[in-house]
Design a protein around this motif. Structure first.
Motif, PDB file in Angstrom:
ATOM      1  N   ILE A 187      80.698  79.618  57.833  1.00 42.71           N
ATOM      2  CA  ILE A 187      80.834  80.973  57.262  1.00 42.71           C
ATOM      3  C   ILE A 187      79.457  81.485  56.849  1.00 42.71           C
ATOM      4  O   ILE A 187      79.089  82.638  57.130  1.00 42.71           O
ATOM      5  N   ALA A 188      78.681  80.627  56.186  1.00 42.05           N
ATOM      6  CA  ALA A 188      77.339  81.057  55.753  1.00 42.05           C
ATOM      7  C   ALA A 188      76.505  81.463  56.964  1.00 42.05           C
ATOM      8  O   ALA A 188      75.816  82.496  56.951  1.00 42.05           O
ATOM      9  N   ALA A 189      76.578  80.668  58.028  1.00 44.72           N
ATOM     10  CA  ALA A 189      75.774  80.967  59.227  1.00 44.72           C
ATOM     11  C   ALA A 189      76.184  82.316  59.820  1.00 44.72           C
ATOM     12  O   ALA A 189      75.338  83.105  60.242  1.00 44.72           O
ATOM     13  N   ARG A 190      77.489  82.558  59.827  1.00 45.19           N
ATOM     14  CA  ARG A 190      77.982  83.815  60.416  1.00 45.19           C
ATOM     15  C   ARG A 190      77.390  85.032  59.694  1.00 45.19           C
ATOM     16  O   ARG A 190      77.116  86.048  60.297  1.00 45.19           O
ATOM     17  N   THR A 194      72.526  81.714  52.722  1.00 45.15           N
ATOM     18  CA  THR A 194      71.976  80.389  52.423  1.00 45.15           C
ATOM     19  C   THR A 194      72.911  79.641  51.478  1.00 45.15           C
ATOM     20  O   THR A 194      73.470  80.249  50.559  1.00 45.15           O
ATOM     21  N   VAL A 195      73.045  78.340  51.696  1.00 46.56           N
ATOM     22  CA  VAL A 195      73.806  77.501  50.759  1.00 46.56           C
ATOM     23  C   VAL A 195      72.820  76.580  50.048  1.00 46.56           C
ATOM     24  O   VAL A 195      72.042  75.867  50.693  1.00 46.56           O
ATOM     25  N   ALA A 222      72.892  71.838  58.022  1.00 42.87           N
ATOM     26  CA  ALA A 222      71.446  71.591  57.913  1.00 42.87           C
ATOM     27  C   ALA A 222      70.656  72.873  58.208  1.00 42.87           C
ATOM     28  O   ALA A 222      69.566  73.071  57.663  1.00 42.87           O
ATOM     29  N   GLU A 223      71.218  73.737  59.031  1.00 43.57           N
ATOM     30  CA  GLU A 223      70.488  74.979  59.365  1.00 43.57           C
ATOM     31  C   GLU A 223      70.544  76.021  58.253  1.00 43.57           C
ATOM     32  O   GLU A 223      69.645  76.850  58.153  1.00 43.57           O
ATOM     33  N   CYS A 242      62.197  65.294  36.504  1.00 41.42           N
ATOM     34  CA  CYS A 242      61.853  65.154  37.931  1.00 41.42           C
ATOM     35  C   CYS A 242      63.114  65.401  38.750  1.00 41.42           C
ATOM     36  O   CYS A 242      64.184  64.879  38.419  1.00 41.42           O
ATOM     37  N   ALA A 243      63.010  66.223  39.766  1.00 45.34           N
ATOM     38  CA  ALA A 243      64.141  66.471  40.672  1.00 45.34           C
ATOM     39  C   ALA A 243      63.604  66.622  42.088  1.00 45.34           C
ATOM     40  O   ALA A 243      62.414  66.877  42.297  1.00 45.34           O
ATOM     41  N   VAL A 244      64.516  66.452  43.038  1.00 47.41           N
ATOM     42  CA  VAL A 244      64.154  66.491  44.452  1.00 47.41           C
ATOM     43  C   VAL A 244      64.774  67.718  45.106  1.00 47.41           C
ATOM     44  O   VAL A 244      65.949  68.006  44.875  1.00 47.41           O
ATOM     45  N   MET A 245      63.977  68.423  45.902  1.00 47.46           N
ATOM     46  CA  MET A 245      64.503  69.535  46.704  1.00 47.46           C
ATOM     47  C   MET A 245      64.444  69.091  48.161  1.00 47.46           C
ATOM     48  O   MET A 245      63.406  68.604  48.618  1.00 47.46           O
ATOM     49  N   VAL A 246      65.543  69.279  48.875  1.00 45.94           N
ATOM     50  CA  VAL A 246      65.591  68.835  50.271  1.00 45.94           C
ATOM     51  C   VAL A 246      65.878  70.036  51.166  1.00 45.94           C
ATOM     52  O   VAL A 246      66.837  70.788  50.933  1.00 45.94           O
ATOM     53  N   ALA A 247      65.055  70.189  52.176  1.00 40.04           N
ATOM     54  CA  ALA A 247      65.260  71.253  53.160  1.00 40.04           C
ATOM     55  C   ALA A 247      66.159  70.717  54.260  1.00 40.04           C
ATOM     56  O   ALA A 247      65.977  69.588  54.720  1.00 40.04           O
ATOM     57  N   GLY A 248      67.123  71.542  54.698  1.00 38.19           N
ATOM     58  CA  GLY A 248      68.004  71.101  55.777  1.00 38.19           C
ATOM     59  C   GLY A 248      67.272  71.015  57.111  1.00 38.19           C
ATOM     60  O   GLY A 248      67.596  70.194  57.955  1.00 38.19           O
ATOM     61  N   GLY A 249      66.296  71.860  57.313  1.00 34.52           N
ATOM     62  CA  GLY A 249      65.584  71.897  58.592  1.00 34.52           C
ATOM     63  C   GLY A 249      64.167  72.401  58.405  1.00 34.52           C
ATOM     64  O   GLY A 249      63.733  72.694  57.275  1.00 34.52           O
TER      65      GLY A 249
END
Ligand SMILES: Cc1ncc(COP(=O)(O)O)c(C=O)c1O
Length: 386
Positions: A187-190, A194-195, A222-223, A242-249
């Motif tokens: 749904i987000a991609a459509r 961004t999630v 991931a996109e 301290c926290a971690v941010m992760v990029a899907g792509g």
């Protein structure tokens, strides 16, 4: 696999702690509100922090404190999730990460979907980033809660630009299914939205409830997504930052790389050291011990509620040490927690702060000794029968 059996610290020691859980209310109040836990630290964390204190190693966080590698290894061991190290960044805490990502992915005034009832700072954080909260309540099912996908679709079709997901969800403890997360991603991609998935409770899935990181739910997830997390909830390190941010792509990694240097600079040195130690294989036995202790308390809480507060409505959480309990049958008003604190001397989190679905609810933190949990529910039960 070895498990370190965990017991909460005795009450007289806990009362010497200077954190908000133990200082906010007078000693006669049993604190089961804020999400801190009552166990001694994992030994690897104690060791690294003790060594740092003895060395006076209290300066700035270095450019590469080891958080990236530790997080990648942890995700592989605990979630079978392969994270590209180039997609991992760090900052001071989870909500700092969320606000900085939101600032990049929305324009001022854009609407952001928040699934209520939810961790109260979600509301403020969206506003801090210049967004406007669009509430899409979780859907209640026969066995728990789930993302209301049709309602999220309506919100995104109507122009909302982002979804702030809580996975697992605080306060309901819901571990979202792969189907649900993958459908959310579609749904987000459509709608080109961004999630951002807050996964701070991720390592705390109970038996039978395997946590699935949003970015690993499908290629589309991931996109469209980012994850923000920390060892801080699982290992009780909230004060260390301290926290971690992760990029899907790669596209999201570019966004994270473009954040001001200050975002990474806000990472506390002790926070980074402690996260690295928490995420190391050495701490797995402690985490398994924690899960065993929380699993016992989760069962105990169900029994205690049935015995002392039989009218309370409660579904055990899939993950974590927080329980969302509907006590509206007792007629303690829209926000029962203040009365419970005044009259039963038990501090619980205020349901309505989590959104209007929280009327008549309290949130109980069961990351404590079975004795403390028993005494707290017994006290609340006495109020019910008085
Ligand atoms: C879902 C959720 N996100 C974030 C936080 C706070 O994290 P931080 O202190 O790293 O911002 C909490 C704390 O309980 C939480 O439950």
């Amino acid at each position: 696999m070895s498990v370190i059996p965990l017991q909460a610290l005795p009450l007289d020691q806990l009362r010497q702690r200077s954190s908000t859980k133990w200082q906010k209310y007078p000693p006669e109040v049993l604190p089961l509100f804020v999400a801190e836990t009552d166990y001694a630290l994992a030994p690897a964390i104690t060791d690294v922090l003790t060594r740092a204190v003895l060395l006076g190693d209290t300066g700035y966080t270095p450019p590469d404190p080891g958080v990236r590698e530790a997080f990648v290894e942890f995700s592989r061991r605990r979630f079978a999730w392969e994270v590209d190290p180039a997609h991992v960044f760090w900052t001071g805490d989870v909500m700092m990460g969320v606000v900085e990502i939101l600032r990049r992915v929305i324009d001022p005034g854009d609407r952001v979907v928040v699934m209520t009832p939810v961790y109260p700072p979600f509301f403020d954080t969206v506003e801090e980033a210049g967004g406007v909260v669009e509430r899409v309540p979780l859907a209640r099912t026969a066995t728990g809660w789930e993302i209301d996908l049709p309602a999220v679709e309506v919100a995104l079709a109507g122009g909302a630009r982002a979804v702030l997901l809580c996975n697992p969800h605080n306060p309901t403890g819901t571990v979202h299914t792969r189907e649900s997360l993958a459908a959310l991603a579609e749904i987000a991609a459509r709608f080109d939205a961004t999630v951002i998935s807050d996964e701070i409770h991720g390592p705390l899935g109970h038996a039978g409830h395997t946590f699935l990181p949003f970015l690993d739910a499908s290629p589309t997830a991931a996109e469209v997504g980012y994850a923000v997390t920390s060892a801080s909830k699982t290992y009780n390190l909230a004060g260390l930052k301290c926290a971690v941010m992760v990029a899907g792509g790669p596209a999201q990694a570019k966004v994270l790389r473009s954040l001001p240097d200050e975002v990474e600079w806000r990472t506390g040195l002790f926070g980074a050291m402690a996260n690295v130690a928490a995420y190391s294989a050495e701490s797995d036995a402690w985490l398994d011990g924690l899960l065993a202790a929380l699993g016992e308390n989760r069962r105990l809480l169900a029994d205690l509620l049935a015995e002392h507060l039989p009218e309370a409505r409660f579904l055990p959480p899939d993950a974590g040490f927080l329980a969302w309990v509907d006590v509206s049958a007792y007629g303690w008003g829209d926000n029962p927690a203040p009365r419970i604190r005044r009259e039963a001397k038990v501090a619980l989190h205020h349901g309505p702060l989590f959104g209007e679905e929280g009327v008549g609810h309290v949130r109980i933190n069961f990351g404590c000794s079975p004795e403390l949990l028993t005494e707290a529910v017994r006290r609340v039960g006495s109020l019910a029968s008085s």
